[in-house]
Design an enzyme around this catalytic site. Structure first.
Site, mmCIF file in Angstrom:
data_model
loop_
_atom_site.group_PDB
_atom_site.id
_atom_site.type_symbol
_atom_site.label_atom_id
_atom_site.label_comp_id
_atom_site.label_asym_id
_atom_site.label_seq_id
_atom_site.Cartn_x
_atom_site.Cartn_y
_atom_site.Cartn_z
ATOM 1 C CG HIS A 159 -1.895 1.174 1.181
ATOM 2 N ND1 HIS A 159 -3.165 1.056 0.638
ATOM 3 C CD2 HIS A 159 -1.775 2.457 1.591
ATOM 4 C CE1 HIS A 159 -3.776 2.227 0.721
ATOM 5 N NE2 HIS A 159 -2.951 3.091 1.302
ATOM 6 C CB CYS A 160 2.069 3.325 -2.599
ATOM 7 S SG CYS A 160 3.203 4.690 -2.911
#
Length: 307
Positions: free
Chosen positions: A154-155
């Site tokens: 998850h960025c």
């Protein structure tokens, strides 16, 4: 013990909520860095000398043309990552083993409770948080609150998960960011050196400060993105993700590693015209199920291996 577990769960929830809120700020930060860089390179340094003629014009063109081209590709790739769903498990998805039972006796998540830890039959997995069947290479994201197909991570920079359907876009974003920030660093290096010289430097104090800031930011991004880019190139070459690389670190073989060429094509497709744009050829989408994130070819002799 119960109280401790409750506090930990609450802290994790608050952390995930904070990450979701932080993402919107990160988008503004990215656009802010782009704005500062554009002001320093185009409006302050090379734009004013574009029509001076001679060597100054050639130098300006040599910087401004690739600068705008790379910037366009960077933003295209970036917003493709932001707005492309990484892929979620379809509501009616069932593993291949389900087909043998027929439509009158469908499989449900309860049929596989506990299978996630059964190494003798790891093709069928169940998400303990979603309580649904999980396709191969699928992982649950605590920030998004759902299972993501071929999840890499998850960025917060893109306010999204990086998964099966937007991993190529993310890699192109890193690639064009590295090229753009390297170009800006090199093009602003003379101004940065002159900033510490004793000679007179043209420009207002605010423009000089902006140029100095743009050089430092782009140098920092170029160095950091280069590290991420090298890491992800190695992951693509082995046909694995960040999560998978961590979870299979003790395994000498990987069932999805089909060779560097085929591994590359599973992320970028086979049509070379689309390799450097955040999109796929329709023919690749039609004949390559791995681009949809639900089915992946693997080595027959390693089909029983799964982390």
């Amino acid at each position: 013990m119960y109280r401790s577990g409750t506090v930990m769960a609450w802290n994790v929830f608050r952390f995930c909520t904070a990450l979701r809120g932080l993402g919107s700020i990160m988008i503004l930060l990215v656009l802010g860095v782009v704005g500062v860089t554009y002001y320093a390179v185009v409006l302050t340094t090379y734009g004013p000398t574009l029509f001076d003629g001679g060597l100054d014009t050639l130098t300006s063109l040599a910087v401004l043309l690739p600068f705008h081209g790379l910037l366009a590709m960077l933003l295209w790739s970036y917003f493709s990552v932001v707005f492309t769903d990484p892929g979620c498990v379809p509501p009616n998805w069932r593993p291949d083993v389900d087909e043998e039972r027929g439509e009158n006796d469908p499989l449900t998540a309860s049929d596989f409770s506990g299978v996630q830890t059964d190494q003798s039959n790891t093709k069928v997995r169940v998400c303990r948080k979603c309580n649904q069947l999980k396709p191969p290479r699928c992982h649950h994201c605590s920030v998004c609150g759902r299972c993501v197909l071929k999840m890499d991570h998850h960025c917060v920079w893109v306010v999204n998960c990086v998964g099966a359907l937007n991993y190529k876009h993310f890699l192109l974003f890193l690639f064009y960011t590295f090229l753009e920030t390297t170009l800006v660093t090199i093009s602003l290096l003379p101004q940065f050196i002159a900033f510490f010289s004793d000679g007179e430097i043209p420009g207002t104090p605010s423009s000089l400060a902006t140029t100095f800031l743009a050089f430092v930011l782009n140098l920092a991004f170029a160095l950091s993105v280069m590290g991420f880019l090298i890491m992800h190139i190695s992951l693509v070459a082995a046909n694995t993700t960040t999560i998978e690389a961590y979870e299979k670190k003790t395994s000498p073989k990987w069932r999805f590693d089909l060779g560097k060429k085929k591994n590359f094509e599973q992320v970028f497709g086979t049509d070379k015209k689309y390799w450097f744009v955040p999109a796929y050829a329709e023919e690749d989408i039609r004949r390559m199920p791995e681009l949809q994130g639900l089915d992946y070819p693997s080595k027959p002799d390693l089909d029983a291996q799964e982390f």
